[in-house]
Design an enzyme around this catalytic site. Structure first.
Site, PDB file in Angstrom:
ATOM      1  N   GLY A  13       0.765  -1.251   0.000  1.00  0.00           N
ATOM      2  CA  GLY A  13       0.000   0.000   0.000  1.00  0.00           C
ATOM      3  C   GLY A  13       0.790   1.291   0.000  1.00  0.00           C
ATOM      4  N   ILE A  20      -0.260   6.121   4.231  1.00  0.00           N
ATOM      5  CA  ILE A  20      -0.225   5.614   5.605  1.00  0.00           C
ATOM      6  C   ILE A  20       0.771   4.455   5.688  1.00  0.00           C
ATOM      7  CG2 ILE A  20      -1.594   4.452   7.385  1.00  0.00           C
ATOM      8  CD1 ILE A  20      -4.002   6.168   6.473  1.00  0.00           C
ATOM      9  N   TYR A 158     -18.904   8.296   1.789  1.00  0.00           N
ATOM     10  CA  TYR A 158     -18.013   7.132   1.911  1.00  0.00           C
ATOM     11  C   TYR A 158     -18.683   5.900   1.273  1.00  0.00           C
ATOM     12  CZ  TYR A 158     -14.001   4.626   3.847  1.00  0.00           C
ATOM     13  OH  TYR A 158     -12.838   3.894   4.003  1.00  0.00           O
ATOM     14  N   LYS A 165     -15.470  -1.586   4.336  1.00  0.00           N
ATOM     15  CA  LYS A 165     -14.759  -1.548   5.633  1.00  0.00           C
ATOM     16  C   LYS A 165     -15.502  -2.346   6.696  1.00  0.00           C
ATOM     17  CE  LYS A 165     -11.172   1.076   4.553  1.00  0.00           C
ATOM     18  NZ  LYS A 165      -9.886   0.413   4.228  1.00  0.00           N
ATOM     19  N   ARG A 195      -4.645  13.457   5.043  1.00  0.00           N
ATOM     20  CA  ARG A 195      -4.481  13.793   3.612  1.00  0.00           C
ATOM     21  C   ARG A 195      -3.483  12.846   2.961  1.00  0.00           C
ATOM     22  NH1 ARG A 195      -4.124  19.881   1.530  1.00  0.00           N
ATOM     23  NH2 ARG A 195      -4.439  18.785  -0.427  1.00  0.00           N
ATOM     24  N   THR A 196      -3.989  12.012   2.056  1.00  0.00           N
ATOM     25  CA  THR A 196      -3.144  11.085   1.289  1.00  0.00           C
ATOM     26  C   THR A 196      -3.609  11.139  -0.159  1.00  0.00           C
ATOM     27  OG1 THR A 196      -4.664   9.235   1.597  1.00  0.00           O
ATOM     28  CG2 THR A 196      -2.957   9.502   3.271  1.00  0.00           C
ATOM     29  N   LEU A 197      -2.951  10.368  -1.023  1.00  0.00           N
ATOM     30  CA  LEU A 197      -3.350  10.288  -2.429  1.00  0.00           C
ATOM     31  C   LEU A 197      -4.825   9.903  -2.528  1.00  0.00           C
ATOM     32  CD1 LEU A 197      -2.276  10.361  -5.381  1.00  0.00           C
ATOM     33  CD2 LEU A 197      -1.861   7.898  -5.158  1.00  0.00           C
TER      34      LEU A 197
HETATM   35  P1  NAD Z   1      -2.880   5.732  -0.504  1.00  0.00           P
HETATM   36  O1  NAD Z   1      -3.490   6.138  -1.796  1.00  0.00           O
HETATM   37  O2  NAD Z   1      -1.556   6.254  -0.182  1.00  0.00           O
HETATM   38  O3  NAD Z   1      -2.862   4.158  -0.369  1.00  0.00           O
HETATM   39  C1  NAD Z   1      -3.776   3.311  -1.023  1.00  0.00           C
HETATM   40  C2  NAD Z   1      -2.966   2.211  -1.649  1.00  0.00           C
HETATM   41  O4  NAD Z   1      -3.803   1.219  -2.217  1.00  0.00           O
HETATM   42  C3  NAD Z   1      -2.048   2.727  -2.779  1.00  0.00           C
HETATM   43  O5  NAD Z   1      -0.713   2.423  -2.479  1.00  0.00           O
HETATM   44  C4  NAD Z   1      -2.519   1.940  -3.980  1.00  0.00           C
HETATM   45  O6  NAD Z   1      -1.488   1.623  -4.859  1.00  0.00           O
HETATM   46  C5  NAD Z   1      -3.083   0.705  -3.311  1.00  0.00           C
HETATM   47  N1  NAD Z   1      -3.964  -0.082  -4.184  1.00  0.00           N
HETATM   48  C6  NAD Z   1      -5.106   0.297  -4.796  1.00  0.00           C
HETATM   49  N2  NAD Z   1      -5.575  -0.697  -5.577  1.00  0.00           N
HETATM   50  C7  NAD Z   1      -4.706  -1.746  -5.446  1.00  0.00           C
HETATM   51  C8  NAD Z   1      -4.630  -3.049  -6.001  1.00  0.00           C
HETATM   52  N3  NAD Z   1      -5.548  -3.507  -6.873  1.00  0.00           N
HETATM   53  N4  NAD Z   1      -3.594  -3.840  -5.640  1.00  0.00           N
HETATM   54  C9  NAD Z   1      -2.654  -3.398  -4.784  1.00  0.00           C
HETATM   55  N5  NAD Z   1      -2.663  -2.173  -4.237  1.00  0.00           N
HETATM   56  C10 NAD Z   1      -3.681  -1.360  -4.561  1.00  0.00           C
HETATM   57  O7  NAD Z   1      -3.971   6.152   0.615  1.00  0.00           O
HETATM   58  P2  NAD Z   1      -4.038   5.857   2.189  1.00  0.00           P
HETATM   59  O8  NAD Z   1      -4.982   6.886   2.704  1.00  0.00           O
HETATM   60  O9  NAD Z   1      -2.687   5.739   2.770  1.00  0.00           O
HETATM   61  O10 NAD Z   1      -4.808   4.452   2.252  1.00  0.00           O
HETATM   62  C11 NAD Z   1      -4.276   3.310   2.866  1.00  0.00           C
HETATM   63  C12 NAD Z   1      -5.337   2.591   3.701  1.00  0.00           C
HETATM   64  O11 NAD Z   1      -5.712   3.426   4.796  1.00  0.00           O
HETATM   65  C13 NAD Z   1      -6.636   2.262   2.955  1.00  0.00           C
HETATM   66  O12 NAD Z   1      -7.113   1.003   3.373  1.00  0.00           O
HETATM   67  C14 NAD Z   1      -7.579   3.343   3.445  1.00  0.00           C
HETATM   68  O13 NAD Z   1      -8.928   2.926   3.352  1.00  0.00           O
HETATM   69  C15 NAD Z   1      -7.124   3.458   4.881  1.00  0.00           C
HETATM   70  N6  NAD Z   1      -7.533   4.677   5.603  1.00  0.00           N
HETATM   71  C16 NAD Z   1      -7.231   5.913   5.102  1.00  0.00           C
HETATM   72  C17 NAD Z   1      -7.607   7.043   5.807  1.00  0.00           C
HETATM   73  C18 NAD Z   1      -7.298   8.432   5.283  1.00  0.00           C
HETATM   74  O14 NAD Z   1      -7.963   9.381   5.699  1.00  0.00           O
HETATM   75  N7  NAD Z   1      -6.331   8.620   4.417  1.00  0.00           N
HETATM   76  C19 NAD Z   1      -8.275   6.908   7.034  1.00  0.00           C
HETATM   77  C20 NAD Z   1      -8.564   5.636   7.518  1.00  0.00           C
HETATM   78  C21 NAD Z   1      -8.172   4.517   6.786  1.00  0.00           C
HETATM   79  O1  0WE Z   2     -10.527   4.862   2.867  1.00  0.00           O
HETATM   80  C1  0WE Z   2     -10.350   6.006   2.498  1.00  0.00           C
HETATM   81  C2  0WE Z   2     -10.047   6.320   1.046  1.00  0.00           C
HETATM   82  C3  0WE Z   2     -10.666   5.305   0.151  1.00  0.00           C
HETATM   83  C4  0WE Z   2     -10.622   5.569  -1.322  1.00  0.00           C
HETATM   84  C5  0WE Z   2     -10.409   6.800  -1.918  1.00  0.00           C
HETATM   85  C6  0WE Z   2     -10.432   6.918  -3.299  1.00  0.00           C
HETATM   86  C7  0WE Z   2     -10.269   8.232  -4.009  1.00  0.00           C
HETATM   87  C8  0WE Z   2      -9.783   8.081  -5.434  1.00  0.00           C
HETATM   88  C9  0WE Z   2     -10.875   4.490  -2.140  1.00  0.00           C
HETATM   89  N1  0WE Z   2     -10.901   4.584  -3.475  1.00  0.00           N
HETATM   90  C10 0WE Z   2     -10.686   5.773  -4.063  1.00  0.00           C
HETATM   91  N2  0WE Z   2     -10.751   5.838  -5.448  1.00  0.00           N
HETATM   92  C11 0WE Z   2     -10.395   6.935  -6.149  1.00  0.00           C
HETATM   93  O2  0WE Z   2     -10.518   6.963  -7.382  1.00  0.00           O
HETATM   94  N3  0WE Z   2     -10.424   7.013   3.425  1.00  0.00           N
HETATM   95  C12 0WE Z   2     -10.791   6.686   4.790  1.00  0.00           C
HETATM   96  C13 0WE Z   2     -10.251   8.432   3.095  1.00  0.00           C
HETATM   97  C14 0WE Z   2     -11.616   8.977   2.833  1.00  0.00           C
HETATM   98  O3  0WE Z   2     -12.255   8.729   1.670  1.00  0.00           O
HETATM   99  C15 0WE Z   2     -13.515   9.305   1.755  1.00  0.00           C
HETATM  100  C16 0WE Z   2     -13.643   9.939   3.004  1.00  0.00           C
HETATM  101  C17 0WE Z   2     -12.434   9.726   3.698  1.00  0.00           C
HETATM  102  C18 0WE Z   2     -12.093  10.174   5.076  1.00  0.00           C
HETATM  103  C19 0WE Z   2     -14.545   9.311   0.832  1.00  0.00           C
HETATM  104  C20 0WE Z   2     -15.724   9.997   1.140  1.00  0.00           C
HETATM  105  C21 0WE Z   2     -15.877  10.623   2.361  1.00  0.00           C
HETATM  106  C22 0WE Z   2     -14.835  10.604   3.300  1.00  0.00           C
END
Ligand code: NAD
Ligand code: 0WE
Length: 258
Positions: A13, A20, A158, A165, A195-197
């Site tokens: 990831g 993260i 969401y 989830k 804030r992430t991608l």
């Molecule tokens: P991120 O975009 O940095 O990470 C998401 C990762 O998923 C990327 O590295 C992407 O390459 C990978 N991915 C997507 N499709 C894939 C596939 N088919 N095979 C392998 N890898 C794949 O964003 P992040 O916010 O660091 O997300 C990481 C985790 O944290 C996710 O499970 C997300 O739901 C969770 N999360 C994020 C937040 C937030 O606010 N950013 C909060 C709570 C939980």
């Molecule tokens: O789990 C997540 C991110 C999940 C995510 C985000 C994207 C954006 C770009 C999964 N797939 C995609 N596909 C894309 O094309 N989070 C917890 C961060 C997040 O995402 C939200 C949130 C929060 C917080 C979406 C809607 C509302 C709140």
């Protein structure tokens, strides 16, 4: 104290320096773990180059493409672990995906294809990776996945990710029950918004972050490195009695009702 020397850890990831998973990889490295890193490959190999440069300072002994939608790539990854390391101790599942169309508007409009894709990548992948890890975790192990409050409470937009989830958190419990006799622990970290991608591509994420900064007991959001510290703890012997749990790393936001 927190010591992961001699532990082999696979981290999935990492997309960039905001991921993260990058915060987790840094903390596992700091605690002495030997790292393997997988990334989502793209056609032009841009991801590979960027992620490779980013993780170089952590000196990963395995660095491989692993799209969880491709069984062959998962097989290659675990073959490499078996031949290079012999055993696996730690698995970090830190990935999710839903179509952008399904993260806005009416949940009832979610398509069959969108629903299936979100569940396959975000939910099923944990079970799939855990199943591949099980025979390699011969000295016990720790599996950690990342979840979000939107799997327990309704968070606007969401949508299908909330269902994914919810399924992920229940998968943690079933996996913990199955793998416990092998001394493999399975837990989730429910992180507050960061804030992430992935999150930056979501409309209104900054407003959500500002809301958390006003309401959360700590009056701030959390960082990737704070999530990484919690993950390192869960992977360490300090957490030897903890399995099947969802640990909130959210500056306390989840306890608030008003
Ligand atoms: P991120 O975009 O940095 O990470 C998401 C990762 O998923 C990327 O590295 C992407 O390459 C990978 N991915 C997507 N499709 C894939 C596939 N088919 N095979 C392998 N890898 C794949 O964003 P992040 O916010 O660091 O997300 C990481 C985790 O944290 C996710 O499970 C997300 O739901 C969770 N999360 C994020 C937040 C937030 O606010 N950013 C909060 C709570 C939980
Ligand atoms: O789990 C997540 C991110 C999940 C995510 C985000 C994207 C954006 C770009 C999964 N797939 C995609 N596909 C894309 O094309 N989070 C917890 C961060 C997040 O995402 C939200 C949130 C929060 C917080 C979406 C809607 C509302 C709140």
């Amino acid at each position: 104290m927190l010591n992961l020397t001699g532990k082999n850890a696979l981290v999935t990831g990492i997309a960039n320096n905001r991921s993260i998973a990058w915060g987790i990889a840094q903390q596992l490295h700091k605690a002495g773990a030997n790292l393997g890193i997988t990334y989502l490959p793209d056609d032009k190999g841009r991801f590979e180059k960027k992620v490779k440069e980013l993780v170089e300072p952590l000196e990963p002994s395995i660095f491989l493409p692993c799209n969880v939608q491709d069984d062959a790539q998962i097989e290659e990854t675990f073959k490499a672990i078996a031949s290079n390391w012999g055993k696996l101790d730690i698995l970090i599942h830190c990935l999710a995906f839903a179509s952008k169309d399904d993260l806005t508007g009416d949940f009832s409009k979610t398509s069959r294809a969108g629903f299936t894709q979100a569940m396959e990548i975000s939910t099923y992948s944990l079970t799939q990776l855990a199943g591949a890890a099980k025979p390699l975790m011969t000295e016990g192990g720790s599996i950690v996945t990342l979840t979000y409050l939107g799997g327990v409470k309704v968070i606007p937009n969401y949508n299908v990710m909330g269902i994914a989830k919810a399924g992920l958190e229940m998968s943690v419990r079933y996996l913990a029950s199955e793998l416990g006799p092998n001394n493999i622990r399975v837990n989730a970290i429910s992180a507050g918004p960061i804030r992430t991608l992935a999150s930056s591509a979501v409309g209104g994420i900054l407003d959500m972050i500002h809301h958390v900064e006003e309401v959360a007991p700590l009056r701030r959001t959390v960082t990737q490195l704070e999530v990484g510290n919690a993950a390192a703890f869960l992977c360490s012997d300090l957490a030897s009695g903890i399995t099947g749990q969802v640990l909130y790393v959210d500056a306390g936001y989840e306890i608030m009702g008003m």
